[in-house]
Design an enzyme around this catalytic site. Structure first.
Site, PDB file in Angstrom:
ATOM      1  N   CYS A   2       0.855  -1.177   0.000  1.00 59.81           N
ATOM      2  CA  CYS A   2       0.000   0.000   0.000  1.00 59.81           C
ATOM      3  C   CYS A   2       0.891   1.226   0.000  1.00 59.81           C
ATOM      4  O   CYS A   2       2.086   1.148   0.219  1.00 59.81           O
ATOM      5  CB  CYS A   2      -0.866  -0.003   1.246  1.00 59.81           C
ATOM      6  SG  CYS A   2      -1.769  -1.536   1.432  1.00 59.81           S
ATOM      7  N   ARG A  27       1.279   1.814  -5.969  1.00 54.82           N
ATOM      8  CA  ARG A  27       1.546   0.843  -4.905  1.00 54.82           C
ATOM      9  C   ARG A  27       0.306   0.050  -4.510  1.00 54.82           C
ATOM     10  O   ARG A  27       0.378  -0.905  -3.739  1.00 54.82           O
ATOM     11  CB  ARG A  27       2.089   1.556  -3.670  1.00 54.82           C
ATOM     12  CG  ARG A  27       3.387   2.296  -3.911  1.00 54.82           C
ATOM     13  CD  ARG A  27       3.854   2.933  -2.634  1.00 54.82           C
ATOM     14  NE  ARG A  27       4.231   1.927  -1.679  1.00 54.82           N
ATOM     15  CZ  ARG A  27       5.433   1.370  -1.602  1.00 54.82           C
ATOM     16  NH1 ARG A  27       6.381   1.735  -2.425  1.00 54.82           N
ATOM     17  NH2 ARG A  27       5.695   0.445  -0.705  1.00 54.82           N
ATOM     18  N   TRP A  71      -3.819  -1.895  -1.352  1.00 54.20           N
ATOM     19  CA  TRP A  71      -3.787  -3.145  -2.129  1.00 54.20           C
ATOM     20  C   TRP A  71      -4.209  -4.219  -1.148  1.00 54.20           C
ATOM     21  O   TRP A  71      -3.476  -4.567  -0.230  1.00 54.20           O
ATOM     22  CB  TRP A  71      -2.367  -3.383  -2.634  1.00 54.20           C
ATOM     23  CG  TRP A  71      -2.224  -4.535  -3.569  1.00 54.20           C
ATOM     24  CD1 TRP A  71      -2.401  -4.532  -4.917  1.00 54.20           C
ATOM     25  CD2 TRP A  71      -1.834  -5.881  -3.229  1.00 54.20           C
ATOM     26  NE1 TRP A  71      -2.157  -5.778  -5.435  1.00 54.20           N
ATOM     27  CE2 TRP A  71      -1.813  -6.627  -4.424  1.00 54.20           C
ATOM     28  CE3 TRP A  71      -1.511  -6.523  -2.040  1.00 54.20           C
ATOM     29  CZ2 TRP A  71      -1.470  -7.970  -4.455  1.00 54.20           C
ATOM     30  CZ3 TRP A  71      -1.177  -7.864  -2.070  1.00 54.20           C
ATOM     31  CH2 TRP A  71      -1.160  -8.573  -3.276  1.00 54.20           C
ATOM     32  N   ASN A  97       1.107   0.151   6.083  1.00 51.41           N
ATOM     33  CA  ASN A  97       1.516  -0.702   4.967  1.00 51.41           C
ATOM     34  C   ASN A  97       2.296  -1.867   5.550  1.00 51.41           C
ATOM     35  O   ASN A  97       3.251  -1.645   6.292  1.00 51.41           O
ATOM     36  CB  ASN A  97       2.393   0.080   3.984  1.00 51.41           C
ATOM     37  CG  ASN A  97       2.962  -0.808   2.904  1.00 51.41           C
ATOM     38  OD1 ASN A  97       2.344  -1.815   2.532  1.00 51.41           O
ATOM     39  ND2 ASN A  97       4.131  -0.459   2.384  1.00 51.41           N
ATOM     40  N   GLY A  98       1.871  -3.095   5.231  1.00 55.25           N
ATOM     41  CA  GLY A  98       2.539  -4.273   5.782  1.00 55.25           C
ATOM     42  C   GLY A  98       1.488  -5.277   6.202  1.00 55.25           C
ATOM     43  O   GLY A  98       0.316  -5.175   5.815  1.00 55.25           O
ATOM     44  N   GLU A 467       9.604 -13.067 -20.526  1.00 52.68           N
ATOM     45  CA  GLU A 467       9.308 -11.674 -20.191  1.00 52.68           C
ATOM     46  C   GLU A 467       8.223 -11.112 -21.133  1.00 52.68           C
ATOM     47  O   GLU A 467       7.330 -10.388 -20.694  1.00 52.68           O
ATOM     48  CB  GLU A 467      10.597 -10.842 -20.263  1.00 52.68           C
ATOM     49  CG  GLU A 467      10.438  -9.346 -20.063  1.00 52.68           C
ATOM     50  CD  GLU A 467       9.807  -8.939 -18.731  1.00 52.68           C
ATOM     51  OE1 GLU A 467       9.640  -9.786 -17.841  1.00 52.68           O
ATOM     52  OE2 GLU A 467       9.435  -7.763 -18.600  1.00 52.68           O
ATOM     53  N   LYS A 471       4.734  -9.653 -19.696  1.00 53.07           N
ATOM     54  CA  LYS A 471       4.287  -8.286 -19.969  1.00 53.07           C
ATOM     55  C   LYS A 471       2.900  -8.297 -20.600  1.00 53.07           C
ATOM     56  O   LYS A 471       2.025  -7.526 -20.226  1.00 53.07           O
ATOM     57  CB  LYS A 471       5.310  -7.637 -20.903  1.00 53.07           C
ATOM     58  CG  LYS A 471       5.583  -6.197 -20.688  1.00 53.07           C
ATOM     59  CD  LYS A 471       6.605  -5.831 -19.655  1.00 53.07           C
ATOM     60  CE  LYS A 471       6.347  -6.379 -18.283  1.00 53.07           C
ATOM     61  NZ  LYS A 471       7.479  -6.258 -17.399  1.00 53.07           N
ATOM     62  N   GLU A 474       0.170  -9.423 -18.050  1.00 55.64           N
ATOM     63  CA  GLU A 474       0.032  -8.470 -16.947  1.00 55.64           C
ATOM     64  C   GLU A 474      -0.822  -7.265 -17.325  1.00 55.64           C
ATOM     65  O   GLU A 474      -1.652  -6.820 -16.538  1.00 55.64           O
ATOM     66  CB  GLU A 474       1.445  -8.021 -16.567  1.00 55.64           C
ATOM     67  CG  GLU A 474       1.569  -7.064 -15.431  1.00 55.64           C
ATOM     68  CD  GLU A 474       3.035  -6.732 -15.129  1.00 55.64           C
ATOM     69  OE1 GLU A 474       3.320  -6.349 -14.015  1.00 55.64           O
ATOM     70  OE2 GLU A 474       3.893  -6.854 -16.031  1.00 55.64           O
ATOM     71  N   HIS A 490       6.737 -30.791 -26.718  1.00 59.62           N
ATOM     72  CA  HIS A 490       6.619 -31.719 -25.592  1.00 59.62           C
ATOM     73  C   HIS A 490       5.324 -31.504 -24.806  1.00 59.62           C
ATOM     74  O   HIS A 490       5.270 -31.816 -23.622  1.00 59.62           O
ATOM     75  CB  HIS A 490       7.834 -31.593 -24.672  1.00 59.62           C
ATOM     76  CG  HIS A 490       9.115 -31.965 -25.345  1.00 59.62           C
ATOM     77  ND1 HIS A 490       9.420 -33.248 -25.733  1.00 59.62           N
ATOM     78  CD2 HIS A 490      10.158 -31.200 -25.744  1.00 59.62           C
ATOM     79  CE1 HIS A 490      10.597 -33.277 -26.328  1.00 59.62           C
ATOM     80  NE2 HIS A 490      11.068 -32.035 -26.347  1.00 59.62           N
TER      81      HIS A 490
HETATM   82  O1  M6R Z   1      10.869  -4.573  -7.403  1.00 55.75           O
HETATM   83  P1  M6R Z   1      11.225  -5.934  -7.923  1.00 55.75           P
HETATM   84  O2  M6R Z   1      12.118  -5.887  -9.103  1.00 55.75           O
HETATM   85  O3  M6R Z   1      11.773  -6.832  -6.847  1.00 55.75           O
HETATM   86  O4  M6R Z   1       9.830  -6.544  -8.374  1.00 55.75           O
HETATM   87  C1  M6R Z   1       9.706  -7.862  -8.814  1.00 55.75           C
HETATM   88  C2  M6R Z   1       8.375  -8.111  -9.472  1.00 55.75           C
HETATM   89  O5  M6R Z   1       7.334  -7.895  -8.564  1.00 55.75           O
HETATM   90  C3  M6R Z   1       8.164  -7.225 -10.696  1.00 55.75           C
HETATM   91  O6  M6R Z   1       9.198  -7.343 -11.608  1.00 55.75           O
HETATM   92  C4  M6R Z   1       6.831  -7.586 -11.396  1.00 55.75           C
HETATM   93  O7  M6R Z   1       6.926  -8.867 -11.932  1.00 55.75           O
HETATM   94  C5  M6R Z   1       6.508  -6.558 -12.485  1.00 55.75           C
HETATM   95  N1  M6R Z   1       5.209  -6.009 -12.274  1.00 55.75           N
HETATM   96  C6  M6R Z   1       6.488  -7.126 -13.859  1.00 55.75           C
HETATM   97  O8  M6R Z   1       6.223  -6.151 -14.812  1.00 55.75           O
END
Ligand code: M6R
Length: 594
Positions: A2, A27, A71, A97-98, A467, A471, A474, A490
């Protein structure tokens, strides 16, 4: 996960809190709220984004306040679960936050003592605990309350009868921004850049008292001095600069990010990263750990290390390393994390340190928690990355990995010189990819009609396929899977056909012929095929339905140009589908829960 904000000064708090919350939405953004105090506390919160909340909100007068963008972890997004949370008499308000891991027990006990709870959150136990211990000394009450609490927290506490804010941190980030007769508290720098660039990073165990002209910080009962840092990012760096989305802006910043990150190390004619604190320890193997997109950078790192250093490399997802895996002596661990706040990474780093491991961290956010755990930190120079989807931070991580490994390379001088040239040409090559947006947009329009997509690559471009798929899923919500090209037959072949397009990353290296063979197999099963290939490839055009060309680069650098093309493909596909690109559903920029 958050975002929290606090303000104390001589201005009306409401508008400052709301504009800062807007900058913290990356966040978490399923609900938000603020509380402002002037003899009584007024709270306004809802399960909406910041803009509609601000529009609907009445005037809350007062020059001290706190805010939160959420969040959800405990309890669905709802008005009741949104922060701030208050005690029984609405005299104490808290943003957090936590995660409070023992909240259930604490809640039962507080209820048995007569406290009324109105939410399902873990956070709500905090104001009630403070209420229980508050007898006029707010700082003491917070300290006593936190002694009962297990888990992670960054909190700001506001009390109706006090002209101060109390802040505390353990395992979640918290900064104090220093102003002129006003002070700010926030989870992260972009929230306060409009007002100040003077920042203090709180450390675990810190409890602070913040008034408009004083900041006092204690740890374990003793006053401590926390250094002031000057933030070099400008407000513009943290804004959209005319782009429709942060993600597009951040993609377009990549030539500069490469220059800035290499510029940090590359003035010299030779690679020159000095692992000052780790160097002489005798490195026999390397363990790279990361999550999400950073994990894909780590996987590419394995290929780079094995080509340049010829020592064994193991790559681990940080959350997995937390539950199994021995760390042999003589292993250097490299933790890669954009935010430096990812809970899984922090835990893995602590575990490694606990068994005597040496940890080098590659981080984008200066002063983040990971940098305080690591033995040594190398910073990427990507600047603030606001969009939830990681783009420029990934490319900056690759740049650090190239430069670091070139610094310790065992390849001959000619090869090294040609790599140096290749790196210096990289900003121009990336610009060529960005200039090819029209073709990528055309492919994105085509892709946007599908619900399942495969990405395939081989060798150093296998992680690029992972990746590309991450992307796309996501931000466009299309189901996408990345595969090593040789693995499709496979199992996943069963899913191929006209409804399942394949994006093939074709590189001019020793994998080229095998990729062509795979493409033919895929076409024979009826899947539409988009190839990512070097300009003037010649052969691909006859095999693929569509070709996105990327400039020719040394194969070891091909992940850079290929990934950027796939970032744009994901962006335009998501745009075509009308998705909220910078704030995809259920996600947050900094994943501070396990
Ligand atoms: O801040 P970080 O690089 O540790 O974050 C890791 C992942 O949470 C971050 O790369 C996430 O997968 C991204 N949203 C991908 O676009």
């Amino acid at each position: 996960m958050c975002g929290i904000i606090g303000y104390i000064g001589n201005k009306e708090a409401q508008s400052i809190l709301l504009s800062s919350l807007g900058r913290l939405e990356y966040r978490g953004y399923d609900s938000c709220g603020i509380a402002v105090a002037s003899s009584s506390i007024k709270v306004y919160k809802d399960a909406v984004r910041v803009e509609p909340l601000a529009k609907a909100m009445p005037q809350l007068s007062g020059t001290i306040g706190i805010g939160h963008t959420r969040w959800a972890t405990h309890g669905k997004p709802s008005q009741a679960n949104a922060h701030p949370h208050c005690d029984c008499q609405d005299k104490i308000a808290v943003v957090h936050n936590g995660i409070i891991s023992n909240f259930h027990l604490l809640k039962q006990k507080l209820i048995s003592e007569g406290h009324n709870f109105t939410s399902e959150t873990d956070t709500e136990v905090i104001p009630h605990l403070i209420e229980k211990y508050y007898d006029g000394d707010l700082e003491k009450a917070v300290e006593t309350a936190l002694h009962q609490v297990k888990g992670s927290y960054a909190i700001i506490v506001l009390a109706a009868d006090e002209t101060k804010l109390i802040v505390a941190k353990k395992d979640s980030p918290l900064i104090i921004g220093i102003g002129d007769r006003e002070n700010f508290i926030a989870s992260d720098v972009p929230a306060i850049l409009d007002y100040t660039n003077r920042v203090i990073y709180l450390e675990d165990g810190d409890i602070g008292v913040v008034t408009s002209d004083e900041i006092r910080i204690k740890k374990e009962g003793r006053e401590v001095d926390r250094k002031e840092h000057k933030i070099l990012w400008s407000v513009e760096d943290a804004q959209k600069a005319g782009y429709e989305h942060f993600m597009l802006k951040e993609i377009h910043e990549q030539p500069k990010v490469i220059r800035d990150t290499l510029g940090e190390y590359a003035q010299a004619t030779e690679p020159n990263v000095d692992l000052e604190r780790i160097r002489d320890a005798g490195i026999e193997s390397i363990l790279i750990l990361a999550c999400g997109t950073s994990y894909h950078a780590a996987l590419i790192g394995k290929y780079i290390v094995e080509e340049l250093l010829r020592i064994p490399v193991r790559v681990e997802i940080a959350s997995e390393l937390n539950y199994y895996g021995q760390i042999p002596a003589g292993t250097l661990a490299i933790a890669i994390t954009q935010s430096g706040e990812t809970a899984d990474i922090l835990r893995a780093m602590k575990r490694l340190k606990g068994v005597g491991g040496r940890v080098l961290a590659i981080i984008n956010v200066v002063g983040s928690s990971a940098s305080r755990i690591a033995d040594q930190t190398i910073y990427t120079r990507a600047g603030p990355e606001i969009s939830v989807a990681a783009t420029k931070s990934f490319i900056a991580q690759l740049m650090v990995l190239y430069w670091l490994m070139m610094s310790y390379s065992k390849v001959d001088a000619r090869r090294l010189a040609s790599m140096l040239l290749g790196l210096r040409e990289m900003p121009g090559k990336v610009q060529q990819v960005l200039d090819n947006e029209d073709k990528i947009l055309e492919c994105a329009r085509y892709l946007s009609a599908y619900e399942n997509v495969f990405f395939i690559g081989r060798g150093i471009n296998f992680p690029v396929a992972l990746e590309g798929a991450l992307k796309l899923k996501e931000i466009s919500y299309i189901h996408a899977e990345g595969y090593a090209a040789g693995e499709l037959k496979h199992g996943p072949f069963a899913l191929l056909g006209p409804d399942a397009p394949v994006i093939a990353i074709v590189t001019q290296d020793n994998t080229y012929e095998a990729m062509l063979a795979n493409i033919k197999e895929i076409k024979a099963r009826g899947s539409p095929l988009i190839a990512l290939a070097k300009e003037e490839d010649g052969t691909i055009e006859e095999l693929a339905d569509s070709v996105i060309t990327v400039p020719k680069v040394d194969a070891i650098f091909s992940p850079v140009v290929n990934t950027i093309a796939l970032q744009l493909l994901a962006y335009y596909t998501a745009k075509e589908r009308g998705c909220p690109i910078d704030f995809p559903r259920n996600l947050a920029k900094s994943v501070t829960v396990e």
